[in-house]
Design a protein around this motif. Structure first.
Motif, mmCIF file in Angstrom:
data_model
loop_
_atom_site.group_PDB
_atom_site.id
_atom_site.type_symbol
_atom_site.label_atom_id
_atom_site.label_comp_id
_atom_site.label_asym_id
_atom_site.label_seq_id
_atom_site.Cartn_x
_atom_site.Cartn_y
_atom_site.Cartn_z
ATOM 1 N N TYR A 189 0.394 -5.255 4.754
ATOM 2 C CA TYR A 189 -0.327 -4.054 4.326
ATOM 3 C C TYR A 189 -0.575 -3.219 5.584
ATOM 4 O O TYR A 189 -1.246 -3.668 6.524
ATOM 5 C CB TYR A 189 -1.647 -4.431 3.663
ATOM 6 N N GLN A 246 -3.009 -2.939 -7.542
ATOM 7 C CA GLN A 246 -1.767 -2.611 -8.224
ATOM 8 C C GLN A 246 -1.889 -2.693 -9.743
ATOM 9 O O GLN A 246 -1.201 -1.971 -10.460
ATOM 10 C CB GLN A 246 -0.655 -3.526 -7.715
ATOM 11 N N GLY A 298 -2.447 0.456 -11.364
ATOM 12 C CA GLY A 298 -1.378 1.441 -11.236
ATOM 13 C C GLY A 298 -1.397 2.171 -9.915
ATOM 14 O O GLY A 298 -0.659 3.147 -9.737
ATOM 15 N N ALA A 299 -2.247 1.718 -9.013
ATOM 16 C CA ALA A 299 -2.341 2.352 -7.699
ATOM 17 C C ALA A 299 -1.281 1.773 -6.767
ATOM 18 O O ALA A 299 -0.780 0.660 -6.963
ATOM 19 C CB ALA A 299 -3.732 2.149 -7.116
ATOM 20 N N ARG A 300 -0.965 2.533 -5.765
ATOM 21 C CA ARG A 300 0.062 2.143 -4.797
ATOM 22 C C ARG A 300 -0.591 1.623 -3.523
ATOM 23 O O ARG A 300 -1.544 2.202 -3.020
ATOM 24 C CB ARG A 300 0.937 3.356 -4.482
ATOM 25 N N LEU A 301 -0.064 0.522 -2.989
ATOM 26 C CA LEU A 301 -0.522 0.035 -1.695
ATOM 27 C C LEU A 301 0.070 0.894 -0.585
ATOM 28 O O LEU A 301 1.231 1.317 -0.664
ATOM 29 C CB LEU A 301 -0.107 -1.418 -1.483
ATOM 30 N N SER A 302 -0.723 1.146 0.444
ATOM 31 C CA SER A 302 -0.221 1.902 1.592
ATOM 32 C C SER A 302 1.028 1.246 2.148
ATOM 33 O O SER A 302 1.122 0.017 2.221
ATOM 34 C CB SER A 302 -1.296 1.954 2.684
ATOM 35 N N GLN A 322 3.879 1.061 0.825
ATOM 36 C CA GLN A 322 4.796 0.576 -0.206
ATOM 37 C C GLN A 322 6.036 1.466 -0.305
ATOM 38 O O GLN A 322 7.161 0.982 -0.426
ATOM 39 C CB GLN A 322 4.073 0.517 -1.555
ATOM 40 N N ARG A 323 5.834 2.772 -0.235
ATOM 41 C CA ARG A 323 6.980 3.691 -0.314
ATOM 42 C C ARG A 323 7.880 3.553 0.905
ATOM 43 O O ARG A 323 9.107 3.710 0.798
ATOM 44 C CB ARG A 323 6.494 5.130 -0.466
ATOM 45 N N GLN A 335 10.091 0.558 0.362
ATOM 46 C CA GLN A 335 11.129 0.892 -0.627
ATOM 47 C C GLN A 335 12.225 1.742 0.006
ATOM 48 O O GLN A 335 13.422 1.514 -0.232
ATOM 49 C CB GLN A 335 10.497 1.613 -1.813
#
Length: 346
Positions: A183, A308, A311-315, A317-318, A321
């Motif tokens: 994280y 998660q 529906g929230a995104r972890l810092s 994460q993008r 990806q």
């Protein structure tokens, strides 16, 4: 460079990681940087490009070479690591770019953090232009929790002010995870990173309101007005402003280095990348909670799962990806940026 995809004279260019790294090396070696600096800087810039952090990717080569031409960085500086105290490592970058100084001092920082539970690294007299999360991720791979921050130059007005005084003053945090990407967050205390505003100017686009003010102190959407005559603004009004001041203090006077306003004075209007210090704090869960550390680290996974589930995104994460996608498909650079970088190799 043979694998680059060209679909016409104005087409964008797609490069795989090895080609990005080769391009960085060609630029830096052409301009006389020593091999350790070439490797460390290329690693940092390519990591950012692969993760979709365009404002800290290969675009930064333009500023790196301008800074060299301005005489504001030492291309072959050799960092000097000092064992300053039981939990303190200092490294004098001697006017070089920061990635090599960080690389040289990591072993001592990790050793001290694992011996004492917490240790700090003070990087002094460095020129900085790379993302902090690259360093933070390196420490999480050692099982350490880490925080990093640094001043810049006086680009941002304090909340309620109208003139540049504070830096964009990024802060990054990393938490290691078992069987998962760490994280990590890394953000400027300004409403947006300065590099992002520079990209808006480069593309000839207006930027959103709230990022900066012009020379008259009024909000503007013109990137050049903010960068050349006005000031950036903190995120969250007084909250971002207070965090920026904290970073000025703990990554400036506390470690014997410059405030952002002093870094601007040092630059003397040359427009070089900032010259300042950096503070990194590393903490070892195994020393703090002992044999129970794995149990407590697992408890953190509950928090991530609950985030998660909403529906929230972890810092970051993008970023992860993007990293996986770019490893498979390569990274696409605009034709204009690619040509500008190629010109630096001649």
């Amino acid at each position: 460079m043979s694998d680059a995809i060209h679909d016409g004279p104005e087409a964008d260019v797609t490069l795989v990681r090895e080609e990005l790294f080769s391009l960085c090396r060609r630029v830096l070696m052409r301009h006389g940087f020593s091999e350790p600096h070439v490797e460390a800087v290329s690693d940092a810039l390519v990591a950012a490009e692969m993760d979709g952090s365009r404002s800290h990717g290969l675009y930064r080569l333009l500023g790196f070479i301008d800074t060299l031409k301005n005489g504001a960085v030492v291309p072959d500086a050799e960092p000097v690591v000092e064992d300053a105290a039981p939990s303190v490592v200092k490294v004098d970058a001697n006017g070089g770019f920061s990635p090599y100084a960080f690389r040289q001092s990591v072993p001592a920082l990790v050793t001290k953090a694992k011996a004492s539970g917490i240790a700090i690294l003070a990087v002094n007299h460095c020129v900085h232009g790379t993302a902090l999360w690259v360093e933070i991720e390196r420490l999480t791979r050692e099982g350490l929790v880490a925080i990093a921050c640094n001043p810049t130059q006086s680009y941002m007005a304090p909340h309620g002010g109208r003139a540049p005084l504070l830096g964009t003053n990024p802060i990054a945090f990393g938490w290691p995870r078992l069987n998962a990407d760490p994280y990590v967050f890394d953000f400027a205390t300004s409403a947006i990173a300065r590099g992002d505003i520079e990209l808006y100017r480069r593309q000839g686009k207006e930027m959103p309101l709230g990022w900066g003010v012009g020379r008259d102190g009024n909000p503007t959407q013109e990137p050049g007005e903010v960068l050349d005559h006005g000031a950036m603004l903190p995120f969250g009004e007084h909250k971002g402003s207070a965090l920026a001041i904290m970073i000025e203090l703990i990554a400036g006077p506390l470690i014997g280095d410059m405030l952002s306003v002093e870094s601007s004075e040092h630059d003397q209007g040359r427009g070089s990348l900032p010259y300042h210090g950096e503070l990194i704090i590393a903490m070892d869960p195994a020393r703090i909670t002992g044999s129970a550390a794995p149990q407590h680290m697992l408890r953190s996974e509950r928090l991530f799962e609950l985030v998660q589930q909403q529906g929230a995104r972890l810092s970051s994460q993008r970023r992860y990806q993007a990293r996986r996608r770019h490893h498979e498909q390569g990274v696409t650079l605009s034709r204009a940026l690619y040509e500008d970088i190629l010109r630096l190799t001649t």
